[in-house]
Design an enzyme around this catalytic site. Structure first.
Site, PDB file in Angstrom:
ATOM      1  CE  LYS A  13      -2.030  -1.067   3.870  1.00 23.31           C
ATOM      2  NZ  LYS A  13      -1.273  -2.323   4.161  1.00 23.31           N
ATOM      3  NE  ARG A  89      -4.101  -1.326   9.695  1.00 20.73           N
ATOM      4  CZ  ARG A  89      -3.028  -0.827   9.104  1.00 20.73           C
ATOM      5  NH1 ARG A  89      -2.964   0.433   8.770  1.00 20.73           N
ATOM      6  NH2 ARG A  89      -1.997  -1.607   8.865  1.00 20.73           N
ATOM      7  NE  ARG A 128       7.456  -2.446   6.128  1.00 19.04           N
ATOM      8  CZ  ARG A 128       6.121  -2.414   6.230  1.00 19.04           C
ATOM      9  NH1 ARG A 128       5.388  -1.923   5.253  1.00 19.04           N
ATOM     10  NH2 ARG A 128       5.529  -2.884   7.299  1.00 19.04           N
ATOM     11  NE  ARG A 163       6.409  -0.126  10.148  1.00 20.67           N
ATOM     12  CZ  ARG A 163       5.242  -0.272   9.534  1.00 20.67           C
ATOM     13  NH1 ARG A 163       5.094   0.147   8.289  1.00 20.67           N
ATOM     14  NH2 ARG A 163       4.221  -0.813  10.141  1.00 20.67           N
ATOM     15  NE  ARG A 174       2.282  -4.687  11.363  1.00 22.17           N
ATOM     16  CZ  ARG A 174       3.418  -4.501  10.673  1.00 22.17           C
ATOM     17  NH1 ARG A 174       4.567  -4.965  11.134  1.00 22.17           N
ATOM     18  NH2 ARG A 174       3.401  -3.836   9.560  1.00 22.17           N
TER      19      ARG A 174
HETATM   20  P1  ADP Z   1       2.324  -1.831   3.196  1.00 20.27           P
HETATM   21  O1  ADP Z   1       2.362  -0.317   3.127  1.00 20.27           O
HETATM   22  O2  ADP Z   1       1.092  -2.405   2.551  1.00 20.27           O
HETATM   23  O3  ADP Z   1       2.546  -2.351   4.585  1.00 20.27           O
HETATM   24  P2  ADP Z   1       4.859  -1.657   1.743  1.00 20.27           P
HETATM   25  O4  ADP Z   1       4.507  -0.793   0.577  1.00 20.27           O
HETATM   26  O5  ADP Z   1       5.663  -1.027   2.829  1.00 20.27           O
HETATM   27  O6  ADP Z   1       3.541  -2.380   2.326  1.00 20.27           O
HETATM   28  O7  ADP Z   1       5.626  -2.927   1.155  1.00 20.27           O
HETATM   29  C1  ADP Z   1       6.191  -3.906   2.040  1.00 20.27           C
HETATM   30  C2  ADP Z   1       7.581  -4.324   1.534  1.00 20.27           C
HETATM   31  O8  ADP Z   1       7.415  -5.083   0.339  1.00 20.27           O
HETATM   32  C3  ADP Z   1       8.497  -3.157   1.195  1.00 20.27           C
HETATM   33  O9  ADP Z   1       9.816  -3.484   1.575  1.00 20.27           O
HETATM   34  C4  ADP Z   1       8.371  -3.009  -0.317  1.00 20.27           C
HETATM   35  O10 ADP Z   1       9.577  -2.533  -0.893  1.00 20.27           O
HETATM   36  C5  ADP Z   1       8.070  -4.441  -0.763  1.00 20.27           C
HETATM   37  N1  ADP Z   1       7.099  -4.513  -1.860  1.00 20.27           N
HETATM   38  C6  ADP Z   1       6.024  -3.718  -2.081  1.00 20.27           C
HETATM   39  N2  ADP Z   1       5.354  -4.110  -3.187  1.00 20.27           N
HETATM   40  C7  ADP Z   1       6.023  -5.197  -3.664  1.00 20.27           C
HETATM   41  C8  ADP Z   1       5.857  -6.078  -4.795  1.00 20.27           C
HETATM   42  N3  ADP Z   1       4.818  -5.917  -5.637  1.00 20.27           N
HETATM   43  N4  ADP Z   1       6.740  -7.079  -4.956  1.00 20.27           N
HETATM   44  C9  ADP Z   1       7.767  -7.257  -4.105  1.00 20.27           C
HETATM   45  N5  ADP Z   1       8.006  -6.478  -3.033  1.00 20.27           N
HETATM   46  C10 ADP Z   1       7.146  -5.457  -2.804  1.00 20.27           C
HETATM   47  P1  AMP Z   2       1.070   0.477   8.928  1.00 21.68           P
HETATM   48  O1  AMP Z   2       2.086   1.575   8.860  1.00 21.68           O
HETATM   49  O2  AMP Z   2      -0.083   0.688   7.990  1.00 21.68           O
HETATM   50  O3  AMP Z   2       1.698  -0.896   8.770  1.00 21.68           O
HETATM   51  O4  AMP Z   2       0.442   0.532  10.403  1.00 21.68           O
HETATM   52  C1  AMP Z   2       1.265   0.306  11.526  1.00 21.68           C
HETATM   53  C2  AMP Z   2       0.428   0.206  12.775  1.00 21.68           C
HETATM   54  O5  AMP Z   2      -0.246   1.470  13.028  1.00 21.68           O
HETATM   55  C3  AMP Z   2      -0.688  -0.839  12.776  1.00 21.68           C
HETATM   56  O6  AMP Z   2      -0.213  -2.141  13.089  1.00 21.68           O
HETATM   57  C4  AMP Z   2      -1.615  -0.261  13.882  1.00 21.68           C
HETATM   58  O7  AMP Z   2      -1.086  -0.491  15.164  1.00 21.68           O
HETATM   59  C5  AMP Z   2      -1.521   1.249  13.618  1.00 21.68           C
HETATM   60  N1  AMP Z   2      -2.548   1.691  12.653  1.00 21.68           N
HETATM   61  C6  AMP Z   2      -2.352   2.035  11.349  1.00 21.68           C
HETATM   62  N2  AMP Z   2      -3.508   2.407  10.776  1.00 21.68           N
HETATM   63  C7  AMP Z   2      -4.472   2.286  11.727  1.00 21.68           C
HETATM   64  C8  AMP Z   2      -5.884   2.498  11.754  1.00 21.68           C
HETATM   65  N3  AMP Z   2      -6.564   2.896  10.666  1.00 21.68           N
HETATM   66  N4  AMP Z   2      -6.541   2.270  12.915  1.00 21.68           N
HETATM   67  C9  AMP Z   2      -5.891   1.874  14.012  1.00 21.68           C
HETATM   68  N5  AMP Z   2      -4.572   1.632  14.055  1.00 21.68           N
HETATM   69  C10 AMP Z   2      -3.855   1.828  12.929  1.00 21.68           C
END
Ligand code: ADP
Ligand code: AMP
Length: 231
Positions: A13, A89, A128, A163, A174
């Site tokens: 995302k 969420r 990541r 992170r 999660r």
């Molecule tokens: P989210 O925001 O949904 O938690 P991220 O965008 O941070 O996910 O992506 C998670 C990890 O996977 C990052 O390290 C990113 O570089 C990698 N990633 C994202 N999209 C892809 C993909 N289509 N194929 C392989 N790796 C990906």
């Molecule tokens: P993310 O950066 O999207 O992976 O979110 C990291 C963490 O932030 C999640 O595991 C939750 O603890 C918190 N969080 C993110 N978005 C929300 C939301 N919409 N509602 C509640 N907690 C959230």
């Protein structure tokens, strides 16, 4: 361009939100990033509480989250659109968002689900990392910087961070939170005819192309932004 990107943690995302935001010149709003900014601020009284919640993999309470998103959407840079990543969420948050958007006189153009299998998510999240200066995202296997210590985007050296919630145990929690609390919003948007799904198992460029195809097809009355770089 007003869209929501949905999907489990690690689906891509944030990666896609930044790309689409850059292309359409609208802000990418990540709920998780908003929380992490507060955790980083030593003077923020909420920071410690938020860190504990994020490290447990649970959701931050709605009264904090909904207000924070509402305030963010009121900022000037959201006038021409936004991409929401990580909000809503839960069904309760989706309902709050509907109400909030109605009050603000805003209509969504699309809700895009990035579908990825669970076993792939653990691999994605555990690899990541990002640049602590500009936030550019990387992956140990799927997106390495050209120089291992230098950010491709801003040139910062030795600033890569991981992170604290990107460890296998928290990832499992999660994912559990996602399946029990977040996935029920999929039928919520499907029933309203708003849900579009793209295959997030594909490579990053392919996922971007799929999302762009959805956005082109879905261009509603409020989706007036033209792509910045190509049509
Ligand atoms: P989210 O925001 O949904 O938690 P991220 O965008 O941070 O996910 O992506 C998670 C990890 O996977 C990052 O390290 C990113 O570089 C990698 N990633 C994202 N999209 C892809 C993909 N289509 N194929 C392989 N790796 C990906
Ligand atoms: P993310 O950066 O999207 O992976 O979110 C990291 C963490 O932030 C999640 O595991 C939750 O603890 C918190 N969080 C993110 N978005 C929300 C939301 N919409 N509602 C509640 N907690 C959230």
């Amino acid at each position: 361009m007003r869209i929501i990107l949905l999907g489990p943690p690690g689906a891509g995302k944030g990666t896609q939100a930044k790309r689409i935001a850059d292309k359409y010149d609208v802000p990418a709003i990540s709920a998780g990033d908003l929380f992490r900014a507060r955790i980083k601020d030593p003077g923020d009284p909420l920071g410690k509480e938020l860190k504990e919640i994020l490290d447990s993999g649970a959701l931050v309470p709605n009264e904090i989250t909904v207000k924070m998103i509402s305030d963010r959407l009121d900022q000037d840079d959201c006038k021409n659109g936004f991409i929401l990543d990580g909000f809503p969420r839960s069904v309760e948050q989706a309902e709050s968002l509907q109400k909030m958007l109605k009050e603000k006189g805003i209509e969504l153009d699309a809700v895009v689900q990035i579908g990825v299998d669970d076993d792939k998510l653990v691999e994605r999240i555990s690899g990541r990392f990002s640049c602590g200066e500009c936030g550019e995202g990387y992956h140990d296997k799927f997106k390495q910087p050209h120089d291992p210590s230098t950010c491709d985007k801003c040139g910062a050296v030795d600033k890569f961070t991981r992170r604290s919630d990107d460890n296998e145990e928290t990832v499992r929690d999660r994912l559990h939170t996602y399946h029990t609390q977040t996935a029920p919003i999929l039928p919520f948007y499907e029933e309203r005819g708003m849900l579009k799904t793209v295959d997030g198992m594909a490579d990053m460029d392919d996922v971007t192309r799929q999302i762009e195809a959805v956005l082109k097809a879905e261009k509603g009355p409020n989706a007036h932004n033209s792509p910045k770089k190509f049509g």
